[in-house]
Design a protein around this motif. Structure first.
Motif, PDB file in Angstrom:
ATOM      1  N   TYR A 103       5.250   7.101   0.355  1.00 37.26           N
ATOM      2  CA  TYR A 103       5.353   6.296   1.785  1.00 37.26           C
ATOM      3  C   TYR A 103       4.545   4.982   1.118  1.00 37.26           C
ATOM      4  N   ASP A 104       5.514   3.625   1.131  1.00 36.48           N
ATOM      5  CA  ASP A 104       5.228   2.628   0.840  1.00 36.48           C
ATOM      6  C   ASP A 104       5.114   1.487   2.055  1.00 36.48           C
ATOM      7  N   ASP A 105       4.102   0.750   2.091  1.00 37.72           N
ATOM      8  CA  ASP A 105       4.217  -0.364   3.105  1.00 37.72           C
ATOM      9  C   ASP A 105       3.948  -1.658   2.575  1.00 37.72           C
ATOM     10  N   HIS A 106       4.971  -2.503   2.673  1.00 36.33           N
ATOM     11  CA  HIS A 106       4.985  -3.514   2.164  1.00 36.33           C
ATOM     12  C   HIS A 106       4.696  -4.765   3.152  1.00 36.33           C
ATOM     13  N   SER A 107       4.000  -5.893   2.701  1.00 37.42           N
ATOM     14  CA  SER A 107       3.760  -6.867   3.662  1.00 37.42           C
ATOM     15  C   SER A 107       4.717  -7.651   4.108  1.00 37.42           C
ATOM     16  N   ALA A 119       0.809  -1.102  -0.039  1.00 42.13           N
ATOM     17  CA  ALA A 119      -0.056  -0.102   0.104  1.00 42.13           C
ATOM     18  C   ALA A 119       0.899   1.267   0.083  1.00 42.13           C
ATOM     19  N   ALA A 120       0.489   2.428  -0.506  1.00 40.40           N
ATOM     20  CA  ALA A 120       1.224   3.484  -0.776  1.00 40.40           C
ATOM     21  C   ALA A 120       0.216   4.753  -0.862  1.00 40.40           C
ATOM     22  N   LEU A 121       0.892   5.908  -0.213  1.00 38.26           N
ATOM     23  CA  LEU A 121       0.219   7.207  -0.451  1.00 38.26           C
ATOM     24  C   LEU A 121       1.580   8.140  -0.910  1.00 38.26           C
ATOM     25  N   PHE A 122       0.951   8.876  -1.966  1.00 37.82           N
ATOM     26  CA  PHE A 122       2.032  10.068  -2.617  1.00 37.82           C
ATOM     27  C   PHE A 122       1.489  11.282  -2.605  1.00 37.82           C
ATOM     28  N   LEU A 123       2.538  12.227  -2.510  1.00 35.96           N
ATOM     29  CA  LEU A 123       2.226  13.633  -2.684  1.00 35.96           C
ATOM     30  C   LEU A 123       3.369  14.096  -3.634  1.00 35.96           C
ATOM     31  N   GLN A 124       2.706  15.146  -4.623  1.00 37.30           N
ATOM     32  CA  GLN A 124       3.557  15.740  -5.601  1.00 37.30           C
ATOM     33  C   GLN A 124       3.166  17.270  -5.843  1.00 37.30           C
ATOM     34  N   ASP A 125       4.128  18.361  -5.685  1.00 40.84           N
ATOM     35  CA  ASP A 125       3.887  19.476  -5.784  1.00 40.84           C
ATOM     36  C   ASP A 125       4.672  20.149  -6.919  1.00 40.84           C
ATOM     37  N   ASP A 126       4.099  20.478  -8.056  1.00 46.23           N
ATOM     38  CA  ASP A 126       4.891  21.247  -9.116  1.00 46.23           C
ATOM     39  C   ASP A 126       4.694  22.623  -8.988  1.00 46.23           C
TER      40      ASP A 126
END
Length: 645
Positions: A390-394, A368-375
């Motif tokens: 941010y990644d969370d691997h089993s 599972a992951a969350l991401f944020l990008q600001d151009d």
């Protein structure tokens, strides 16, 4: 996590000189290609915050391509790696095939081949007649796209569907001079509106055949495996309201590959054996797009089902495997205070493997992951992109992948870029399973897993300068990948003599510290209205920092040179050369080689023909060194035609 949701450098002066010449005088800039992969929204290729190469329809018209790997053979920074018996994979800037993320219109394609011996089925079922362009992003893009984007991203952009019904039929083939291995292909594509401005349909179907090419030096062995591939796909787009769209997608395919060898031990020893693998695939996808006053949004659910079976005319067939993947991802994009183009989103994925080779019979991994990008637009000439994921691997827990990229365009002709990015990729189920043996997918050896593997992390730096005008252009890029725990393979059993399926065993291991650095240069010059030249050069230094040795199968240089003659408005011809420099394999030095091609494209209003001779001088790698474990396509004459209606 996701399980519950899924449930089930001597050439430097050349590029520097061409760049510096541009400072003497500026000229009108030609129309630019727009790209979406670098940011997930449309931007100019020259000012996109990444190193971008674009393969256009004009480029494709002069290539004898039948799959995605064929279409990228001339792209700077890209190495088309041989995975055995002619099966190909895409390597970007010295990173492995499994570290190149393949997308179709932004949707991840199945990575089942990572569990099936790099079978490259993900490159087969792409309707080549429906390609609008191919965008290649070089360098880690994990901050936006997550795992598998450790080396870069290849995004196939397909042609848009309109109200007007239109279609095409593409067919042709090739003949190999003086030996077997002929090819044939046919593809049909049609699209249009079922309900004008409300409901659109696109349908594609294709079949391709590659005849088996025998080894010239080893009787009863195969240089390039036979291959037969068939697919059908359909896309349905519904305009629900002025602000909402719903897209449905499904593709079914069957890929069959066969090759011959003589086992030197075990079952069928000394007997000519034909191994045939069949891959049945199903891909699906549902996408909701929203265009709201506050933001643009997208939510997708998609996945794949791949089943592999094997047959042998002698001995026991290899174990069958089933790989299932499901992905949910989405994002929202909006402007904040005018200068900030913000993208925020997440992804959840699960991969499942069923195989009798596993002790439990099956295994799975989810992430599972969350991401944020600001151009951020700092001013009219300067922009800064910041991103983090941010990644969370089993199996391996959490990891943060940042990215920062600066773009400065002081004039219409010049662009200067530079940035830093990280990539994260956990080992696959196969790589972690010592009891699971990857066999029978067209390689001359088998690979065993290793439960002690650690995730790969790439910390990458790059800087580039580009000059462009109506008459010529040049781009020079320097890059460095500092890779921790790079996953490689090493021979552990049956290592003497030629590799043999069922006898030669390789095992995955981590290279603690690897440094992969290099230079990319690309240029084009319009010599006259009728003649122009395209060229590129890649220099690569891939080193295991622990041992100081060069990493295997990474050519130290690649080059491409093509002269195009626009004979008439309808006819273009091309003579080209592809050069691959020296590389190492199992402590052996492999020599450089070059391949020359002739091509022509004749285009009318409704039909065009592509024809030519590839590998004109019939380069055969085994004649250059006995240590080459693969062969390239021999000399062939080809003809392809496309009828549009």
């Amino acid at each position: 996590m996701c399980h519950g949701i899924m449930n089930n450098l001597r050439y430097v002066p050349i590029g520097t000189f061409l760049l510096c010449v541009g400072s003497v005088s500026a000229s009108e800039v030609t129309d630019e290609v727009m790209v979406v992969t670098a940011t997930s929204y449309q931007t100019k290729a020259s000012t996109a915050p990444a190193s971008v190469s674009v393969v256009t329809q004009e480029d494709l018209a002069l290539m004898p391509y039948n799959n995605l790997a064929d279409a990228l053979t001339t792209t700077p920074g890209v190495h088309i790696a041989d995975l055995g018996q002619g099966r190909k994979g895409i390597e970007i800037r010295g990173m492995d095939v499994s570290q190149s993320l393949i997308l179709i219109d932004g949707r991840r394609v199945s990575r089942a081949s990572d569990l099936l011996g790099h079978s490259n089925i993900e490159l087969q079922n792409i309707p080549v007649s429906d390609i609008e362009r191919i965008e290649v992003i070089k360098g880690p893009m994990s901050a936006l796209y997550g795992s598998d984007a450790l080396g870069g991203v290849v995004n196939v952009i397909t042609k848009p569907t309109t109200n007007e019904w239109q279609g095409s039929v593409r067919g042709g083939g090739s003949t190999v001079i003086d030996e077997s291995g002929n090819t044939a292909n046919i593809e049909v594509n049609t699209s249009g509106a079922i309900i004008e401005d409300k409901l659109y349909l696109k349908v594609s179907a294709g079949h391709a055949y590659q005849g088996l090419i025998k080894s010239r030096n080893h009787e009863h062995e195969t240089d390039i495996a036979g291959n037969r591939n068939t697919f059908v796909d359909a896309e349905l787009k519904s305009i629900l309201t002025e602000k909402q769209e719903l897209d449905l997608f499904v593709r079914v395919g069957e890929n069959e590959t066969w090759y011959d060898y003589i086992p030197t031990s075990g079952d069928g020893e000394g007997l000519k054996t034909r191994s045939t693998n069949v891959f049945d695939t199903l891909d699906y996808g549902v996408t909701h797009s929203g265009y709201w006053d506050f933001a643009d949004t997208q939510l997708r659910i998609y996945g794949s089902r791949v089943s592999q079976t094997n047959e042998k005319n002698v001995g026991t067939p290899n174990t069958a495997n089933d790989v299932d993947e499901d992905v949910i991802d989405g994002y929202a994009q909006f402007y904040a205070h005018d200068a900030h183009h913000v993208t925020v989103g997440g992804q959840c994925s699960e991969q499942r493997l069923k195989s009798a080779d596993l002790t439990s019979g099956k295994d799975s991994a989810d992430q599972a992951a969350l991401f944020l990008q600001d151009d951020i637009s700092l001013n009219q000439q300067l922009s800064l992109l910041l991103g983090v994921r941010y990644d969370d691997h089993s199996d391996f827990g959490s990891h943060v992948s940042p990215r920062a990229y600066l773009v400065y365009a002081p004039s219409d002709n010049w662009t200067l870029k530079g940035g830093y990015g990280e990539g994260f990729k956990a080992p696959t189920i196969k790589q972690l399973s010592p009891e699971y043996l990857s066999v029978g997918t067209g390689r001359p050896f088998d690979i065993r897993g290793n439960e002690d593997l650690e995730p790969e992390v790439n910390k990458s730096y790059e800087v580039s300068a580009e000059y462009r005008s109506s008459q010529w252009g040049s781009t020079l890029t320097l890059f460095q990948n500092d890779v921790e725990n790079l996953i490689d393979v090493s021979c552990v059993e049956g290592c003497s003599g030629r590799p043999q399926p069922g006898k030669t065993i390789y095992e995955y291991f981590n290279i603690n510290q690897a440094e992969i650095k290099g230079l990319e240069w690309a240029g084009h010059v319009a010599l006259s209205p009728a003649f122009d030249v395209n060229m590129n050069l890649t220099l690569l230094d891939a080193t295991d920092k622990d041992t100081g040795k060069t990493i295997d199968s990474k050519p130290e240089s690649q080059a491409y040179l093509a002269l195009n003659w626009h004979a008439t408005d309808q006819l273009i011809t091309q003579v080209s050369m592809r050069y691959t420099g020296e590389q190492t394999y199992e402590d052996n030095d492999l020599p450089s080689y070059q391949v020359f091609d002739l091509a022509a494209n004749y285009k009318l209003s409704d039909i065009d023909f592509s024809m030519g001779v590839s590998n004109v001088f019939d380069t055969y790698l085994a004649d250059k060194s006995e240590h080459f474990t693969y062969a390239i396509q021999p000399r062939q004459v080809y003809l392809n035609g496309t009828l549009r209606f």
